[in-house]
Design an enzyme around this catalytic site. Sequence first.
Site, PDB file in Angstrom:
ATOM      1  N   SER A 125      12.730  25.259   0.511  1.00 10.95           N
ATOM      2  CA  SER A 125      11.627  24.601  -0.170  1.00 10.95           C
ATOM      3  C   SER A 125      10.302  25.059   0.440  1.00 10.95           C
ATOM      4  O   SER A 125      10.093  26.265   0.576  1.00 10.95           O
ATOM      5  CB  SER A 125      11.788  23.083  -0.132  1.00 10.95           C
ATOM      6  OG  SER A 125      10.943  22.477  -1.085  1.00 10.95           O
ATOM      7  N   GLN A 126       9.409  24.126   0.850  1.00 10.96           N
ATOM      8  CA  GLN A 126       8.128  24.595   1.389  1.00 10.96           C
ATOM      9  C   GLN A 126       8.312  25.410   2.665  1.00 10.96           C
ATOM     10  O   GLN A 126       7.446  26.223   3.017  1.00 10.96           O
ATOM     11  CB  GLN A 126       7.162  23.440   1.629  1.00 10.96           C
ATOM     12  CG  GLN A 126       7.413  22.606   2.854  1.00 10.96           C
ATOM     13  CD  GLN A 126       6.402  21.465   3.024  1.00 10.96           C
ATOM     14  OE1 GLN A 126       5.692  21.083   2.087  1.00 10.96           O
ATOM     15  NE2 GLN A 126       6.322  20.911   4.204  1.00 10.96           N
ATOM     16  N   HIS A 181      16.871  21.123  -7.361  1.00 10.54           N
ATOM     17  CA  HIS A 181      16.232  21.687  -6.173  1.00 10.54           C
ATOM     18  C   HIS A 181      17.166  21.718  -4.962  1.00 10.54           C
ATOM     19  O   HIS A 181      17.684  20.681  -4.532  1.00 10.54           O
ATOM     20  CB  HIS A 181      14.988  20.867  -5.848  1.00 10.54           C
ATOM     21  CG  HIS A 181      14.066  21.486  -4.853  1.00 10.54           C
ATOM     22  ND1 HIS A 181      13.468  22.713  -5.046  1.00 10.54           N
ATOM     23  CD2 HIS A 181      13.633  21.041  -3.643  1.00 10.54           C
ATOM     24  CE1 HIS A 181      12.703  22.998  -4.008  1.00 10.54           C
ATOM     25  NE2 HIS A 181      12.791  22.005  -3.142  1.00 10.54           N
ATOM     26  N   MET A 236       9.730  19.881   2.900  1.00  8.79           N
ATOM     27  CA  MET A 236       8.964  18.640   2.925  1.00  8.79           C
ATOM     28  C   MET A 236       9.894  17.432   3.018  1.00  8.79           C
ATOM     29  O   MET A 236      10.902  17.341   2.312  1.00  8.79           O
ATOM     30  CB  MET A 236       8.128  18.545   1.650  1.00  8.79           C
ATOM     31  CG  MET A 236       7.380  17.241   1.450  1.00  8.79           C
ATOM     32  SD  MET A 236       6.493  17.208  -0.134  1.00  8.79           S
ATOM     33  CE  MET A 236       7.853  17.156  -1.299  1.00  8.79           C
ATOM     34  N   ASP A 249      15.418  22.832 -11.667  1.00  6.99           N
ATOM     35  CA  ASP A 249      14.598  22.178 -10.646  1.00  6.99           C
ATOM     36  C   ASP A 249      13.651  21.155 -11.267  1.00  6.99           C
ATOM     37  O   ASP A 249      12.911  21.464 -12.199  1.00  6.99           O
ATOM     38  CB  ASP A 249      13.786  23.239  -9.896  1.00  6.99           C
ATOM     39  CG  ASP A 249      13.381  22.792  -8.513  1.00  6.99           C
ATOM     40  OD1 ASP A 249      12.970  21.629  -8.359  1.00  6.99           O
ATOM     41  OD2 ASP A 249      13.465  23.601  -7.571  1.00  6.99           O
TER      42      ASP A 249
END
Length: 298
Positions: free
Chosen positions: A105-106, A280, A32, A224
């Site tokens: 991530s996403q 993250h 993202m 995270d």
Amino acid sequence: MFKVLSVLLLIVLLNLSKAENDAKPIVIWHGMGDTCCAAGSMGYIKKHLEKKLNVYVHSLRIGDNVEQDFLNSYFMNCNDQIDYACNLIKNDSKLKDGFNLLGFSQGGQFVRALVQRCDNITVYNLITFGAQHQGVYGLPRCPGENETICNLVRKLLSYGAYTDFVQRHVVQAQYWHSPVEEEEYVKKSLFLADINNERLPRKQIYKERLLRLKSFVMVSFRDDTIVDPIITELFGYYKPNQAKIVQILQDTTLYTEDWLGLKELDESNRLKMYTVPGNHLHITMDWFDSEIINKYLR
């Protein structure tokens, strides 16, 4: 004797060179608010992989340009993104004989969806970094000590997340997973509930395609502050009907009933889980080289 040693050394060097040249092409998908080619993220990873492995690396761009790629990470329907990426891969002749697949991530749940949905492709190793495999149920950096405010925000988001318009147009809503509204989530989630095979009848092809993998690797980040709950990065989540106590993947019904083949992958030692220190996506390249490149990409 010197000639014999020289010949043996030459053989070793040739075999090492061949082993490196046998490395498979790689496809990567950003997260993202990122893009395919940003110099400090995917652009850097792409160049690093190319240099280390001497392989072709395709960094997926969802859209006609970088600007579209950035906006689409927020506002393009997830299912349309999977179809778009599938077509990109199928039209890339350098990937026709198979490749390794990395998601950040996403992009992690997106690359898994690619494996499950995209037909006529060959994926060897699937590797995700900080993915939200079981979805999210919280805001980045929400002040956890103020439980009342956090729970209120969650309820408001949950109410909006499952409306038709939000589901179709807001990417993050499509993997918003309310553990206190499981029935509504399973019924109205346009993306996550499907790729996690939570609806009946289960899609057997999703399980079959994941079981073709050589390895499914998940990397989680211990500190995270972006993903909530962090355990979703290793396919765990909250225990049903509450939002405080989490459970590991192996305790979920998704695992015990093996909706996706994760139990079978685990029992055959093909499901790998790592937890690394840091926030993250904060990993050192030394760790990336030793634990990811050397073990799964060579």
